[in-house]
Design an enzyme around this catalytic site. Structure first.
Site, PDB file in Angstrom:
ATOM      1  N   ARG A 146       0.841  -1.214   0.000  1.00 20.21           N
ATOM      2  CA  ARG A 146       0.000   0.000   0.000  1.00 20.21           C
ATOM      3  C   ARG A 146       0.867   1.252   0.000  1.00 20.21           C
ATOM      4  O   ARG A 146       0.435   2.318  -0.390  1.00 20.21           O
ATOM      5  CB  ARG A 146      -0.981   0.004   1.188  1.00 20.21           C
ATOM      6  CG  ARG A 146      -1.900   1.217   1.206  1.00 20.21           C
ATOM      7  CD  ARG A 146      -3.173   1.040   2.051  1.00 20.21           C
ATOM      8  NE  ARG A 146      -2.964   0.265   3.240  1.00 20.21           N
ATOM      9  CZ  ARG A 146      -2.360   0.743   4.349  1.00 20.21           C
ATOM     10  NH1 ARG A 146      -1.955   2.002   4.403  1.00 20.21           N
ATOM     11  NH2 ARG A 146      -2.189  -0.036   5.391  1.00 20.21           N
ATOM     12  N   TYR A 185     -16.802  17.369 -13.886  1.00 20.66           N
ATOM     13  CA  TYR A 185     -17.094  15.945 -13.777  1.00 20.66           C
ATOM     14  C   TYR A 185     -18.037  15.704 -12.592  1.00 20.66           C
ATOM     15  O   TYR A 185     -17.803  16.213 -11.491  1.00 20.66           O
ATOM     16  CB  TYR A 185     -15.784  15.163 -13.624  1.00 20.66           C
ATOM     17  CG  TYR A 185     -16.060  13.708 -13.466  1.00 20.66           C
ATOM     18  CD1 TYR A 185     -16.606  12.970 -14.520  1.00 20.66           C
ATOM     19  CD2 TYR A 185     -15.840  13.062 -12.269  1.00 20.66           C
ATOM     20  CE1 TYR A 185     -16.909  11.638 -14.362  1.00 20.66           C
ATOM     21  CE2 TYR A 185     -16.144  11.726 -12.109  1.00 20.66           C
ATOM     22  CZ  TYR A 185     -16.681  11.020 -13.169  1.00 20.66           C
ATOM     23  OH  TYR A 185     -16.987   9.707 -13.008  1.00 20.66           O
ATOM     24  N   ASP A 237      -7.921  19.551 -13.463  1.00 25.84           N
ATOM     25  CA  ASP A 237      -8.266  18.218 -13.955  1.00 25.84           C
ATOM     26  C   ASP A 237      -8.004  18.222 -15.456  1.00 25.84           C
ATOM     27  O   ASP A 237      -8.735  18.837 -16.227  1.00 25.84           O
ATOM     28  CB  ASP A 237      -9.737  17.908 -13.644  1.00 25.84           C
ATOM     29  CG  ASP A 237     -10.134  16.489 -14.057  1.00 25.84           C
ATOM     30  OD1 ASP A 237      -9.500  15.930 -14.983  1.00 25.84           O
ATOM     31  OD2 ASP A 237     -11.093  15.951 -13.466  1.00 25.84           O
ATOM     32  N   LYS A 285      -9.328   7.254 -18.868  1.00 26.03           N
ATOM     33  CA  LYS A 285      -9.738   7.813 -20.158  1.00 26.03           C
ATOM     34  C   LYS A 285      -8.572   7.751 -21.159  1.00 26.03           C
ATOM     35  O   LYS A 285      -8.140   6.669 -21.493  1.00 26.03           O
ATOM     36  CB  LYS A 285     -10.272   9.229 -19.942  1.00 26.03           C
ATOM     37  CG  LYS A 285     -11.215   9.377 -18.725  1.00 26.03           C
ATOM     38  CD  LYS A 285     -12.537   8.646 -18.885  1.00 26.03           C
ATOM     39  CE  LYS A 285     -13.344   8.559 -17.589  1.00 26.03           C
ATOM     40  NZ  LYS A 285     -13.572   9.792 -16.874  1.00 26.03           N
TER      41      LYS A 285
HETATM   42  C1  LIG Z   1     -13.978  10.142 -15.532  1.00 24.36           C
HETATM   43  C2  LIG Z   1     -13.497  11.430 -14.986  1.00 24.36           C
HETATM   44  C3  LIG Z   1     -13.095  11.536 -13.647  1.00 24.36           C
HETATM   45  C4  LIG Z   1     -13.180  10.378 -12.680  1.00 24.36           C
HETATM   46  O1  LIG Z   1     -12.313   9.344 -13.037  1.00 24.36           O
HETATM   47  P1  LIG Z   1     -12.588   7.785 -12.672  1.00 24.36           P
HETATM   48  O2  LIG Z   1     -11.390   7.128 -13.261  1.00 24.36           O
HETATM   49  O3  LIG Z   1     -13.891   7.406 -13.297  1.00 24.36           O
HETATM   50  O4  LIG Z   1     -12.654   7.682 -11.189  1.00 24.36           O
HETATM   51  C5  LIG Z   1     -12.601  12.760 -13.205  1.00 24.36           C
HETATM   52  N1  LIG Z   1     -12.541  13.831 -14.038  1.00 24.36           N
HETATM   53  C6  LIG Z   1     -12.940  13.760 -15.319  1.00 24.36           C
HETATM   54  C7  LIG Z   1     -12.859  14.974 -16.181  1.00 24.36           C
HETATM   55  C8  LIG Z   1     -13.434  12.571 -15.838  1.00 24.36           C
HETATM   56  O5  LIG Z   1     -13.837  12.511 -17.114  1.00 24.36           O
END
Ligand SMILES: *Cc1c(COP(=O)(O)O)cnc(C)c1O
Length: 398
Positions: free
Chosen positions: A72, A125, A196, A221
């Site tokens: 961890r 998001y 982000d 993504k």
């Molecule tokens: C999908 C997404 C998240 C969250 O990510 P996960 O991998 O689903 O936890 C955060 N910010 C944006 C812009 C996203 O598209």
């Protein structure tokens, strides 16, 4: 390579054994995505990092001082991916891998002190919004929601703020922030800036270079890119912030499994090719969609008609692969999505396959997102095949 244990928050060094700092700084991002995070070049050594499946590590000495101790705290399979993404974001300080984008988002939001003020985009998001709202309702912080494209409104909200959260473009409204102006204003107000960068990827923008403090990614993504893993990353070039984020990861436990980490790096190798193709296709599809009579509005910063176009042209390398379309209403949007054969009706984005979704089918989506808005994540398929599918669906709405 050093690990970071629960008691050791020192920042580890990169491992590029065969390239010095000067050689690295000369490499372009598409090269770094391929060359970074490679193992030592010993005779007959593997060219790819291995997957280490071990929950614990042999302990004959003190835990700390770079010892791994327990999985961890540290896992050797995370490190090549952390190194590669940090390099792409333009820093020497290794990134921190998390089990999901939300794991990284939660760590970054923990930088707001208890009772502090968070300024965040009203459109972002839905998981980030949900976490920020629940922290607000529990009295952990004060949430100020802003239109992130309205620079004056954001600056006004920064008075007394601790942290500014930025998505640009926003999910799913595709609003573009004036990031350099917001970073300057946040700095003047004494607030940290977290970006982000999931939609743009580090190929599209590198917020740390503009002065942002932390970048987070849903590596689920584009970075991993194949819709087969959930992963997240936090990147900072500040050693103290990194130590706080690392402590959050270690103590809250949102760590990536080794197999997922390995798949993430495997996907990252082709990031530039995937983004180049999907972005070129998105630009072409956006132009065609804008001209279709069934479409009320096409939101894509690459379109000259888009309100975010000038900023995007100035700030981004490329306009990305997400397009949002506004159709007449929820029924039209649902019928359109259901009529498609090639586009996958699914949430998420950034995979090799094109996906489409009416965002308001999620009850957590803000009510200011139009009912008839569908978000397209353009993949790497042939542009004419993708267009033919969209065109038949749109024609059927007329
Ligand atoms: C999908 C997404 C998240 C969250 O990510 P996960 O991998 O689903 O936890 C955060 N910010 C944006 C812009 C996203 O598209």
């Amino acid at each position: 390579m050093t690990g970071a244990s629960q008691t050791d928050s020192s920042t580890p060094e990169f491992s590029f054994p065969h390239l010095d700092a000067e050689a690295l700084s000369a490499l372009s991002p598409e090269t770094l995505a391929v060359a970074a995070g490679r193992p030592e070049r010993d005779h007959d050594s593997p060219v790819n990092p291995s997957v280490v499946f071990s929950s614990t590590f042999v302990g004959l000495g003190a835990v700390g001082e770079g010892a791994r101790g327990y999985a961890r705290y540290s896992n050797p399979t995370w490190e090549p991916f952390e190194e590669a993404v940090a390099r792409l974001e333009g820093t020497d300080v290794p990134a921190l891998l998390f089990s999901s984008g939300m794991g990284a988002v939660a760590a970054a939001l923990s930088l707001v002190p208890v009772g502090g003020v968070l300024v965040a985009p009203a459109h972002s998001y839905s998981g980030t919004l949900g976490l920020a709202q629940s922290k607000g309702e529990r009295g952990e912080l004060e949430l100020r929601s802003v239109d992130i494209a309205d620079t004056d409104a954001v600056i006004a909200a920064l008075d007394g703020a601790d942290l500014l959260w930025v998505e640009s473009p926003t999910n799913p409204m595709m609003e573009v922030a004036d990031l350099p102006a917001l970073v300057a204003a946040a700095r003047a107000a004494g607030a940290l800036v977290v970006v982000d960068n999931t939609f743009s990827t580090p190929l599209g923008q590198r917020p740390l270079a503009v002065g942002a403090d932390v970048v987070v990614h849903s590596a689920t993504k584009y970075l991993a890119g194949h819709s087969d893993v959930l992963l997240g990353l936090a990147v900072t070039d500040d050693d103290e912030l990194r130590a706080l984020l690392l402590a959050h990861r270690t103590l809250h436990g949102a760590i990536a499994g080794p197999m997922e980490a390995w798949l993430g790096l495997r996907g990252l190798r082709t990031l530039a090719l995937r983004v180049e193709r999907s972005q070129a296709t998105a630009g072409e599809l956006a132009r065609r969609l804008e001209g279709h009579p069934a479409v009320r509005r096409t939101r894509y910063p690459g379109l000259v008609s888009d309100p975010g176009h000038a900023r995007a042209a100035a700030q981004f390398d490329g306009f990305g692969s997400i397009i949002s379309l506004e159709l007449d209403d929820a029924a039209a949007a649902d019928a359109f999505v259901a009529s498609l054969a090639l586009w996958l009706p699914a949430t998420s984005l950034g995979g090799v396959e094109s996906t489409i979704e009416r965002r308001r089918r999620h009850t957590a989506e803000p009510l200011t997102v139009p009912e008839g808005l569908v978000r397209l994540s353009v993949g790497i398929e042939n542009v004419e095949d993708l267009w033919a599918d969209l065109a038949q669906g749109l024609d059927a709405l007329l």
